[in-house]
Motif scaffolding. Structure first.
Motif, short mmCIF file in Angstrom:
data_model
loop_
_atom_site.label_atom_id
_atom_site.label_comp_id
_atom_site.label_asym_id
_atom_site.label_seq_id
_atom_site.Cartn_x
_atom_site.Cartn_y
_atom_site.Cartn_z
N PHE A 111 -37.22 -0.62 -75.21
CA PHE A 111 -36.24 0.26 -75.86
C PHE A 111 -36.37 1.68 -75.34
CE2 PHE A 111 -35.59 3.40 -79.24
CZ PHE A 111 -34.27 3.18 -79.59
N ASN A 112 -37.60 2.16 -75.22
CA ASN A 112 -37.87 3.49 -74.71
C ASN A 112 -37.31 3.67 -73.30
OD1 ASN A 112 -39.90 5.41 -73.09
ND2 ASN A 112 -39.98 6.01 -75.24
N ASN A 113 -37.53 2.67 -72.46
CA ASN A 113 -37.05 2.73 -71.08
C ASN A 113 -35.54 2.76 -71.00
OD1 ASN A 113 -38.59 2.90 -68.65
ND2 ASN A 113 -39.76 1.14 -69.33
N LEU A 114 -34.87 1.93 -71.79
CA LEU A 114 -33.42 1.86 -71.75
C LEU A 114 -32.78 3.17 -72.17
CD1 LEU A 114 -32.85 -1.74 -73.18
CD2 LEU A 114 -32.61 -0.98 -70.80
N TRP A 115 -33.38 3.82 -73.20
CA TRP A 115 -32.83 5.09 -73.66
C TRP A 115 -33.09 6.19 -72.63
CZ3 TRP A 115 -33.23 6.85 -79.45
CH2 TRP A 115 -32.34 7.89 -79.67
N LEU A 116 -34.31 6.20 -72.08
CA LEU A 116 -34.62 7.21 -71.06
C LEU A 116 -33.72 7.07 -69.84
CD1 LEU A 116 -38.55 7.28 -71.10
CD2 LEU A 116 -37.00 9.05 -71.93
N ALA A 117 -33.35 5.84 -69.52
CA ALA A 117 -32.47 5.61 -68.37
C ALA A 117 -31.12 6.28 -68.56
CB ALA A 117 -32.29 4.11 -68.15
N ARG A 118 -30.67 6.39 -69.81
CA ARG A 118 -29.39 7.04 -70.09
C ARG A 118 -29.50 8.56 -70.01
NH1 ARG A 118 -26.82 4.99 -75.54
NH2 ARG A 118 -25.16 6.32 -74.69
N LEU A 119 -30.71 9.09 -70.18
CA LEU A 119 -30.89 10.54 -70.22
C LEU A 119 -31.20 11.15 -68.86
CD1 LEU A 119 -33.10 10.84 -73.46
CD2 LEU A 119 -30.65 11.29 -73.25
N THR A 120 -31.65 10.34 -67.93
CA THR A 120 -32.06 10.87 -66.63
C THR A 120 -31.18 10.30 -65.52
OG1 THR A 120 -33.68 9.11 -66.29
CG2 THR A 120 -34.44 11.10 -67.41
N PRO A 121 -30.98 11.07 -64.46
CA PRO A 121 -30.14 10.58 -63.35
C PRO A 121 -30.90 9.69 -62.37
CG PRO A 121 -30.86 12.81 -62.90
CD PRO A 121 -31.41 12.47 -64.26
N LEU A 122 -32.18 9.45 -62.63
CA LEU A 122 -33.00 8.73 -61.67
C LEU A 122 -32.73 7.23 -61.71
CD1 LEU A 122 -36.35 10.57 -62.44
CD2 LEU A 122 -34.84 10.98 -60.49
N LYS A 123 -32.59 6.64 -60.55
CA LYS A 123 -32.42 5.19 -60.43
C LYS A 123 -33.65 4.61 -59.75
CE LYS A 123 -28.27 5.56 -62.07
NZ LYS A 123 -28.00 5.13 -63.46
N PRO A 124 -34.29 3.64 -60.35
CA PRO A 124 -35.51 3.07 -59.74
C PRO A 124 -35.19 2.34 -58.44
CG PRO A 124 -34.82 1.76 -61.63
CD PRO A 124 -33.96 2.98 -61.63
N ARG A 125 -35.83 2.75 -57.39
CA ARG A 125 -35.70 2.07 -56.10
C ARG A 125 -37.00 2.25 -55.33
NH1 ARG A 125 -34.91 5.49 -51.84
NH2 ARG A 125 -34.21 7.63 -52.30
N LEU A 126 -37.26 1.33 -54.43
CA LEU A 126 -38.48 1.40 -53.64
C LEU A 126 -38.34 2.42 -52.53
CD1 LEU A 126 -39.40 -2.40 -53.36
CD2 LEU A 126 -40.17 -0.71 -55.04
N ASN A 127 -39.38 3.21 -52.34
CA ASN A 127 -39.39 4.25 -51.33
C ASN A 127 -40.79 4.34 -50.75
OD1 ASN A 127 -39.24 6.55 -49.76
ND2 ASN A 127 -38.91 7.95 -51.46
N LEU A 128 -40.96 3.91 -49.51
CA LEU A 128 -42.27 3.85 -48.88
C LEU A 128 -42.57 5.11 -48.06
CD1 LEU A 128 -42.25 0.12 -47.75
CD2 LEU A 128 -43.32 1.11 -49.78
N ASP A 129 -42.30 6.27 -48.66
CA ASP A 129 -42.61 7.55 -48.01
C ASP A 129 -44.09 7.85 -48.23
OD1 ASP A 129 -42.92 10.16 -47.17
OD2 ASP A 129 -40.99 10.83 -47.97
N VAL A 130 -44.92 7.47 -47.28
CA VAL A 130 -46.36 7.56 -47.44
C VAL A 130 -46.82 9.01 -47.58
CG1 VAL A 130 -48.59 7.05 -46.37
CG2 VAL A 130 -46.70 5.41 -46.19
N ALA A 131 -46.20 9.91 -46.83
CA ALA A 131 -46.61 11.32 -46.88
C ALA A 131 -46.40 11.89 -48.28
CB ALA A 131 -45.84 12.13 -45.85
N THR A 132 -45.26 11.56 -48.88
CA THR A 132 -44.98 12.05 -50.23
C THR A 132 -45.92 11.42 -51.25
OG1 THR A 132 -42.64 12.38 -49.68
CG2 THR A 132 -43.20 12.25 -52.01
N MET A 133 -46.18 10.13 -51.06
CA MET A 133 -47.15 9.46 -51.94
C MET A 133 -48.51 10.13 -51.86
SD MET A 133 -46.41 5.41 -51.28
CE MET A 133 -44.82 4.64 -51.62
N ARG A 134 -48.95 10.42 -50.65
CA ARG A 134 -50.26 11.02 -50.47
C ARG A 134 -50.32 12.40 -51.10
NH1 ARG A 134 -50.39 10.83 -45.31
NH2 ARG A 134 -51.36 8.77 -45.16
#
Length: 495
Positions: A184-207
């Motif tokens: 429930f928390n996730n579904l509501w937060l999804a409506r409040l934020t513009p972020l869409k979950p997707r995979l991103n293998l940017d190693v430099a940013t991860m590091r």
């Protein structure tokens, strides 16, 4: 900009404090209902599972949410890279729990632990989404939205738990309801934020974010060891009953800290992160937070010092009265927390967490040694050991802050004196009240607590609003306007 930033901090503190109180109320109300519907063994099994999931959870998030909040610039690439890394760790942790669950069940000689652990561990697959979206809301200082979601999640989770318990689901009413609440928390937060979950293998940013996050984990882990070492000493040397009394005394003495200081730190950290290159503004935020925390919480600690023993006896019963003296002593810790918490915010915003880890590690044996020695004098001795170790820790953190900001000790004295003055005046007032009517009220602890609390609140409100304290002038003017607006509202509502 300073005015806008100050208003954002104040608004954030207000909403986070509201959320803290709301969550506590729901937790208490639903907890009472569940205690009547379930057996102690159900709660015991969940507590056992949380020994494993709680400890591992500290490492799974990796502190990368804090890194996103602190970063000068953070775009979608940063959020999705962190999400990908946290999801990968979450999947690995879930698989570890899935395959080790039968071993845990065999160790505790209860096959139910296999399914309980596997279902409970599903939360690690949801946490990356919550972390990413909460970090975005914190970064944008949208604490109102986050608080509403948190409070409603607490209500939904508690409601579902009670409903499932009524249906006879036993321990599963706690486990499944928790997962549904997280969904429930996730579904509501999804409506409040513009972020869409997707995979991103940017190693430099991860590091980049993992590097800062590792320091956050280091701080949390050393603090965890610091707290658990004392628990271990008290449990081993004095027994579970002694530990229970001390924990009750400590938790009650921290009420002002829990209700105001903790909600203050999140918006303060974000504000300091936004102005991390402007040391003068960071210095202003640092000392302003100390001034307001001292002004609001020190009188509360003074009141708790006076009413600790009768309060515990009235609320928790005669079995807990022994914790009263320790609670009175531990209220002194709150004064030092008013300095230590803002220091931690500065060190985190200035990326000096490594030094905080070292300071905490140095304080750990001091705290453990003081606790061990304090045991000779019982609960009061351990309580004074806590005051000693926390005061030294506050000194350590402030010394580190002096190296990060262009400041001096005189600035700290100037920041804390309004709160100390208000606390001292209240202490003197309560001493007079106790001298005048204390003996008459002594036969009725409940009446004593109510009278002292009512008079303390009234006296502090008058002193706060009427004394010509320059450091609190803008705060008192704001409160007077709020009071005038409230009075005008009620007058309009009158027939």
């Amino acid at each position: 900009r300073e005015v806008s930033l100050g208003q954002s901090i104040r608004s954030g503190v207000k909403w986070l404090a509201f959320g803290k109180v709301g969550n506590r109320l729901f937790e208490f109300a639903f907890g009472v209902a569940l205690a009547r519907l379930l057996v102690p063994a159900d709660f015991g099994m969940i507590a056992t599972i949380q020994i494993f999931t709680g400890f591992v959870g500290m490492f799974v998030a990796g502190g990368m949410g804090q890194s996103l909040i602190r970063a000068k610039q953070a775009d979608t690439n940063d959020f999705t890279a962190v999400f990908t890394l946290q999801l990968a760790v979450g999947v690995l942790v879930y698989l570890a729990f899935f395959f080790s669950a039968p071993l845990v069940a065999r160790f505790f000689e209860n096959p139910l632990y296999t399914d309980l652990m596997r279902i409970s561990a599903l939360s690690f697959l949801l946490r990356p989404l919550v972390s990413m979206r909460n970090a975005w809301l914190n970064r944008e200082m949208q604490f109102k939205s986050r608080t509403i979601v948190d409070v409603m999640t607490a209500f939904v989770g508690g409601f579902l738990s009670v409903g499932m318990a009524l249906l006879g689901m036993g321990v599963w009413s706690l486990t499944v309801a928790g997962l549904l609440g997280a969904l429930f928390n996730n579904l509501w937060l999804a409506r409040l934020t513009p972020l869409k979950p997707r995979l991103n293998l940017d190693v430099a940013t991860m590091r980049k974010h993992a590097g800062y996050g590792a320091k956050i984990v280091g701080v949390d882990f050393v603090n965890y060891l610091r707290a658990q070492s004392r628990t271990l000493i008290l449990s081993k040397m004095a027994g579970p009953a002694f530990l229970g009394l001390f924990n009750k005394a400590e938790s009650l003495s921290r009420l002002p800290n829990q209700l105001l200081m903790s909600p203050t730190m999140e918006p303060l950290f974000r504000a300091m992160s936004k102005s991390q290159d402007n040391l003068d503004q960071t210095k202003y935020l640092f000392y302003r937070s100390i001034t307001l925390l001292m002004a609001y919480t020190t009188p509360a600690y003074v009141l708790l010092w006076w009413i600790a023993e009768p309060f515990i006896g009235v609320v928790y019963g005669p079995n807990w009265v022994a914790a009263g003296a320790a609670m009175s002593i531990l209220t002194w810790v709150g004064v030092f927390l008013n300095v230590a918490f803002p220091c931690s915010a500065v060190l985190a915003a200035q990326n000096r967490l490594g030094k905080e880890i070292l300071a905490t590690a140095i304080n750990l044996p001091i705290m453990a040694g003081a606790c061990f020695i304090g045991l000779r004098w019982g609960l009061e001795g351990v309580a004074w050991a806590g005051v000693l170790s926390q005061s030294l820790f506050a000194v350590q953190l402030y010394w580190l802050t002096l190296q990060a900001l262009p400041t001096r000790l005189a600035d700290l004295m100037q920041a804390i004196w309004p709160g100390l003055l208000l606390g001292s005046l209240l202490f003197g007032f309560l001493a007079l009240v106790d001298f005048a009517v204390g003996e008459r009220l002594g036969d009725s602890p409940a009446v004593y607590v109510v009278v002292m609390a009512t008079l303390a609140l009234t006296f502090h409100a008058c002193a706060f609003l009427l004394l010509p304290l320059r450091a609190l002038q803008s705060e008192t003017e704001r409160l007077r306007k709020l009071m005038a607006g409230a009075l005008a509202f009620f007058r309009r509502r009158r027939p």
